[in-house]
Design a protein around this motif. Structure first.
Motif, short mmCIF file in Angstrom:
data_model
loop_
_atom_site.label_atom_id
_atom_site.label_comp_id
_atom_site.label_asym_id
_atom_site.label_seq_id
_atom_site.Cartn_x
_atom_site.Cartn_y
_atom_site.Cartn_z
N VAL A 25 -12.40 21.48 -10.15
CA VAL A 25 -11.46 20.84 -11.45
C VAL A 25 -10.30 20.33 -10.80
O VAL A 25 -9.62 20.98 -9.85
CB VAL A 25 -11.11 21.99 -12.22
N TYR B 229 -8.66 27.56 -16.57
CA TYR B 229 -9.39 26.28 -16.99
C TYR B 229 -10.37 25.93 -16.08
O TYR B 229 -10.30 25.76 -14.93
CB TYR B 229 -8.23 25.33 -17.26
N GLY B 230 -11.66 25.72 -16.75
CA GLY B 230 -12.77 24.97 -15.81
C GLY B 230 -13.32 23.87 -16.60
O GLY B 230 -12.78 23.51 -17.68
N ARG B 231 -14.29 23.30 -15.90
CA ARG B 231 -14.69 22.03 -16.45
C ARG B 231 -15.58 22.15 -17.84
O ARG B 231 -15.57 21.25 -18.46
CB ARG B 231 -15.98 21.38 -15.41
N THR B 232 -16.34 23.19 -17.99
CA THR B 232 -17.18 23.49 -19.23
C THR B 232 -16.22 24.43 -20.30
O THR B 232 -16.62 24.25 -21.47
CB THR B 232 -18.44 24.26 -18.93
N ASP B 233 -15.59 25.33 -19.86
CA ASP B 233 -14.74 26.19 -20.81
C ASP B 233 -13.17 26.59 -20.20
O ASP B 233 -12.93 26.30 -19.00
CB ASP B 233 -15.66 27.42 -21.11
N SER B 234 -12.79 27.17 -21.05
CA SER B 234 -11.30 27.78 -20.71
C SER B 234 -11.17 29.20 -21.22
O SER B 234 -11.80 29.44 -22.57
CB SER B 234 -10.20 26.79 -21.32
#
Length: 163
Positions: free
Chosen positions: A102, A126-131
């Motif tokens: 990320v 914070y990640g690419r697919t979810d937070s």
């Protein structure tokens, strides 16, 4: 006796002069007392024909009122100070990259503490697919939950801040 009789006119003249001097002194004293009494009455009349006693009593009442207001303000300030001890007074924030894939520092940890080091740590990952957001309570500078490296950093940083 003959001596006194021979000097009787001189003694009489001296006594008359003394009486005149004393009478003159009495007149001067009456005049001075009269002037002093006029000044005293003018002083006691005060400002705007108010009696000086009324003015002094009025000022004393105002002083009593100011003392009462001062005491009320003191009580209010003490109450506010006791409330402030429970407000957020120390904080620390850290932004970081939680995952290598990320870009930018989108994750964060925030410590919000009061004067007794009680409060919370908020962490947003914070990640690419979810937070995901986490909240962890802090009691006297310690957490019941395991803290990450970033959370430990913001907690220590907030605790070490002087207010």
């Amino acid at each position: 006796m003959e001596l006194i009789m021979s000097y009787q006119p001189i003694i009489l003249i001296v006594l008359i002069i003394l009486i005149l001097i004393l009478f003159l002194i009495i007149i001067i004293q009456f005049s001075a007392i009269n002037k002093l009494e006029k000044r005293y009455r003018k002083f006691m009349r005060g400002v705007d024909n108010k009696n000086i006693e009324e003015i002094i009593i009025s000022y004393l009442d105002r002083v009593d009122s100011a003392v009462q207001q001062s005491n009320n303000i003191k009580i209010s300030v003490e109450e506010i100070n006791s409330r402030l001890n429970n407000c957020v007074q120390k904080y620390s924030i850290m932004r970081y990259r939680a995952f290598e894939d990320v870009g930018s520092d989108l994750s964060y940890s925030i410590a919000l503490l009061d004067n007794k080091n009680d409060g919370i740590i908020l962490t947003g990952i914070y990640g690419r697919t979810d937070s995901t957001t986490y909240a962890k309570p802090i009691d006297k500078g310690l957490s019941r939950y395991e803290l990450s490296e970033e959370e430990n950093y913001v907690l220590k940083d907030a605790i070490n801040k002087n207010i």
